[in-house]
Scaffold this active site. Structure first.
Site, PDB file in Angstrom:
ATOM      1  N   LYS A 143       0.374  -1.566   0.100  1.00 10.02           N
ATOM      2  CA  LYS A 143       0.038  -0.320  -0.077  1.00 10.02           C
ATOM      3  C   LYS A 143       1.105   1.512   0.125  1.00 10.02           C
ATOM      4  CE  LYS A 143      -4.647  -1.805   2.212  1.00 10.02           C
ATOM      5  NZ  LYS A 143      -5.332  -1.271   2.992  1.00 10.02           N
ATOM      6  N   ASP A 192     -10.012   3.636   1.506  1.00  8.52           N
ATOM      7  CA  ASP A 192      -9.909   2.666   2.544  1.00  8.52           C
ATOM      8  C   ASP A 192     -10.544   3.928   3.532  1.00  8.52           C
ATOM      9  OD1 ASP A 192      -9.259   0.373   2.726  1.00  8.52           O
ATOM     10  OD2 ASP A 192      -7.339   0.660   3.177  1.00  8.52           O
TER      11      ASP A 192
END
Ligand code: ATR
Length: 279
Positions: free
Chosen positions: A66, A102
């Site tokens: 990420k 997210d």
């Protein structure tokens, strides 16, 4: 023509994303496919080049890539830069753009849980200061929250994360011990650590004895569907929620970025719940 989407990470064996997206493509009558791409750290760069060449339309990014994927992309949206992590990549013409769904995914699921349209007048405690906490804390701080406290075993990490959030909200960094002594001050308590996640199911991130009545307790974990921490909170009268709706929401927001279509969140939740044995 069918488009190819995917998930980049390692290991991917337990990921629910392929099932969730492929079921949604099928239900919506779309000819697309979502494919897991297992890539180790030293394979990521080549992997991204292959994605470009093969015309992969969009993909999700998970552990351990990420953060390290950022320099390999052509552009990164501001919120993802602030979070310092990308979980969704989409194409704009021939460019690969990094985004982070997210944080927004979490915020949307939290607002649904509180039944309010903002966090104004809420005191929020975030437990943990790792990757998941960054997405949660940055998005909450940008949402007009009254005040936010970040508690972490390693206080320096909580301090670093509060520095990122401070332009947007009043933010404190404290130890877990101190948080434990002031639990009644919070309206919403969020566990972003892995404490309580299968197989570590007998531990809690912070005791629930002193939480205030009617507190909202939100755990990012969804395996098990109810952690010991949530069970203890529920028994004390807290409003509790697991991480499933965040997971579904981050996927739904990625789906919208790729296709400009709203997927059916309830059906996505059912799909994952059925697989996890929750229903
Ligand atoms: P993720 O990306 O899932 O957030 P991470 O970046 O490794 O994973 O972060 C894990 C978080 O859980 C950290 O806040 C970590 O605390 P430290 O920063 O002190 O390491 C917290 N954590 C994990 N195991 C813990 C434990 N047994 N006790 C307290 N905190 C723990």
């Amino acid at each position: 023509m069918g488009k190819l989407f995917g998930l980049v990470g390692h290991p991917l064996g337990h990921s629910m994303s392929p099932l969730m997206h492929n079921t949604e493509f099928r239900e919506l009558g779309l000819p697309h496919h979502y494919q897991p791409f297992e890539l180790k750290e030293d394979e990521l760069e080549e992997g991204i080049k292959a994605m470009r060449l093969l015309g992969v339309e969009g993909f999700n990014v998970t552990i351990p890539h990420k953060v390290s994927i950022i320099p390999m992309l052509d552009e990164v949206e501001q919120e993802a830069m602030e979070i310092g992590a990308v979980n969704t990549v989409y194409r704009k013409e021939n460019l690969l753009i990094g985004a982070n769904t997210d944080g927004q995914g979490y915020l949307q699921s939290l607002l649904k849980l509180t039944g309010e349209d903002s966090l104004v007048n809420k005191n929020v405690l975030v437990i943990g200061a790792g990757g998941a906490a960054r997405a949660v804390a940055v998005s909450i701080s940008r949402s007009g929250v009254s005040s936010m406290t970040i508690a972490n075993r390693t206080v320096e990490k909580a301090e670093k994360l509060s520095d990122v959030c401070r332009p947007y909200a009043e933010v404190d960094a404290i130890s877990l011990e101190l948080a434990n002594l002031s639990l009644e001050a919070y309206d919403i308590i969020i566990n972003t650590t892995s404490i309580g996640m299968s197989p570590d199911i007998n531990n809690v991130p912070i005791p629930v004895q002193d939480v205030k009545e009617g507190v909202v307790m939100s755990d990012l974990i969804y395996n098990p569907l109810e952690t010991l921490w949530l069970t203890e909170g529920r028994e004390k009268g807290a409003i509790t929620a697991n991480g499933l709706s965040m997971f579904v929401e981050q996927g739904a927001l990625a789906f919208e970025k790729w296709l400009g279509i709203k997927p059916d969140r309830s059906r996505m939740t059912e799909t994952v719940l059925n697989k996890l044995g929750g229903k």
